[in-house]
Design a protein around this motif. Structure first.
Motif, PDB file in Angstrom:
ATOM      1  N   CYS A 142       0.821  -1.214   0.000  1.00 19.25           N
ATOM      2  CA  CYS A 142       0.000   0.000   0.000  1.00 19.25           C
ATOM      3  C   CYS A 142       0.858   1.269   0.000  1.00 19.25           C
ATOM      4  O   CYS A 142       1.548   1.543  -0.967  1.00 19.25           O
ATOM      5  N   HIS A 191      -8.784  -2.596  -0.886  1.00 20.22           N
ATOM      6  CA  HIS A 191      -7.945  -1.403  -0.987  1.00 20.22           C
ATOM      7  C   HIS A 191      -8.421  -0.378   0.023  1.00 20.22           C
ATOM      8  O   HIS A 191      -9.617  -0.292   0.348  1.00 20.22           O
ATOM      9  N   SER A 192      -7.496   0.431   0.503  1.00 18.69           N
ATOM     10  CA  SER A 192      -7.811   1.554   1.382  1.00 18.69           C
ATOM     11  C   SER A 192      -6.693   2.572   1.210  1.00 18.69           C
ATOM     12  O   SER A 192      -5.697   2.541   1.927  1.00 18.69           O
ATOM     13  N   ALA A 217      -9.486   0.185  -9.464  1.00 21.57           N
ATOM     14  CA  ALA A 217      -8.392   0.423  -8.524  1.00 21.57           C
ATOM     15  C   ALA A 217      -7.028   0.558  -9.193  1.00 21.57           C
ATOM     16  O   ALA A 217      -6.045   0.883  -8.536  1.00 21.57           O
ATOM     17  N   TYR A 220      -2.706  -3.428  -9.122  1.00 18.49           N
ATOM     18  CA  TYR A 220      -2.720  -4.039  -7.792  1.00 18.49           C
ATOM     19  C   TYR A 220      -1.396  -4.698  -7.459  1.00 18.49           C
ATOM     20  O   TYR A 220      -0.902  -4.598  -6.330  1.00 18.49           O
ATOM     21  N   THR A 233      -0.483  -2.805  -4.028  1.00 14.78           N
ATOM     22  CA  THR A 233      -1.087  -1.503  -3.715  1.00 14.78           C
ATOM     23  C   THR A 233      -2.286  -1.607  -2.789  1.00 14.78           C
ATOM     24  O   THR A 233      -2.782  -0.593  -2.307  1.00 14.78           O
ATOM     25  N   GLY A 234      -2.768  -2.836  -2.546  1.00 18.79           N
ATOM     26  CA  GLY A 234      -3.910  -3.026  -1.661  1.00 18.79           C
ATOM     27  C   GLY A 234      -3.499  -3.621  -0.334  1.00 18.79           C
ATOM     28  O   GLY A 234      -2.346  -3.499   0.107  1.00 18.79           O
ATOM     29  N   HIS A 235      -4.449  -4.289   0.312  1.00 18.69           N
ATOM     30  CA  HIS A 235      -4.218  -4.834   1.656  1.00 18.69           C
ATOM     31  C   HIS A 235      -4.684  -6.281   1.744  1.00 18.69           C
ATOM     32  O   HIS A 235      -5.687  -6.584   2.411  1.00 18.69           O
TER      33      HIS A 235
END
Length: 313
Positions: A142, A191-192, A217, A220, A233-235
């Motif tokens: 992220c 994602h956040s 999004a 990723y 890039t996400g969680h």
């Protein structure tokens, strides 16, 4: 095989109660196996929650993983007891002369802060530069992915007008890449973030392999050709309730956040969210440990050499 963590780390009991195979330092000391040495630089405020999430994903592998926790500085924490930090976390100065098989740099709640305004920015750059000479593969998660792209490719901070929050569909773009082995053609991931990672921008400004993308999004998953730097890039580490906690927090701060996309059943925050990304998260970390770390790292870490790596898959 299990992950090896300190005997008294809170995550130990949590993971055992979930029937996840963990091994205490005491038991591991009797085994004649060279475990993978993985360092986690935890930049998140709620460190106990975050370390548990990452340890859960690292456990899904036939490899023994020896995990050490790293903090960015010695400032007091508002969300983690000082005793916990002093007991389980190391300062960079105490490990900088060692080599590691893997490094994970977590996200951080700094999406709207310019890099030069981050209080530990220079120190983080030092650690990232150190990793290029002392770590087989680094996983940037992220906000850390954005920071890593700035350091390695000098990409400026690109910020979305509105926060990206929710669970999004992704499509794999490089079917036979080792990191994607076993992936379905389409998968879900949370994602956040405020950061913006469009495929077109990364393709035109870097030589990264773009591995998975979303129409909403953006990129990723991406990696350098030698797999020594992997960007998520996400969680994938998030628990089912993590996005809910962030949503409630933002509501309490008067931010009027949008309801996380594709997260609550019937899009109703009163309904209990369901984790729809858990299997993908475990597979991603298992692939990273196997193909980016275990298959490339030297048996004797004292003989680590950054020049020894190739881009062959």
């Amino acid at each position: 095989m299990p992950i090896k963590i300190p005997d008294q780390l809170p995550a130990s009991n949590v993971l055992r109660n979930e029937n996840i195979f963990v091994m205490s330092e005491t038991r591991a000391a009797t085994q004649e196996i060279r475990p993978l040495k993985v360092l986690i630089l935890n930049l998140m405020p709620k460190k106990i929650e975050t370390e548990t999430q990452f340890l859960r994903l690292l456990s899904n592998s036939p490899l023994q993983v020896d995990v050490e926790l790293l903090r960015i500085d010695d400032r007091p924490s508002k969300n983690t007891p000082t005793e916990h930090l002093d007991t389980f976390y190391r300062q960079f100065e105490t490990i900088k002369d060692r080599n590691f098989d893997g490094l994970i740099i977590t996200g951080a709640p700094l999406g709207l802060v310019q890099f030069e305004d981050v209080i530990y920015w220079e120190h983080l750059q030092t650690i990232m530069n150190w990793a290029n000479k002392h770590v087989t593969s680094t996983l940037y998660v992220c906000w850390a992915a954005q920071a890593g792209l700035k350091l390695l490719f000098d990409l400026p901070k690109k910020t979305r007008k509105e926060k990206l929050s929710g669970v999004y569909h992704h499509t794999i773009q490089h079917q036979y890449h080792p990191l994607l082995r076993g992936f379905d053609d389409s998968f879900l991931a949370p994602h956040s973030r405020y950061a913006d990672f469009s495929p077109e921008y990364l393709e035109s400004h870097t030589d990264l392999d773009i591995l998975a993308t979303s129409d909403v999004a953006g990129v990723y998953l991406a990696a350098t050709k030698d797999k020594r730097n992997v960007f998520v890039t996400g969680h994938p580490e998030y628990d089912s309730h993590t996005l809910h906690g962030e949503y409630v927090r933002d509501l309490g701060e008067g931010m009027e956040p949008a309801i996380p996309v594709n997260y609550y059943p019937n899009n109703n925050p009163d309904n209990k969210p369901i984790a729809s990304w858990r299997s993908h998260g475990h597979l991603l970390f298992a692939n990273w440990l196997n193909y980016c770390v275990y298959q490339q790292t030297p048996y004797d870490l004292e003989h680590f050499s950054a020049d020894a790596f190739t881009t062959d898959e």
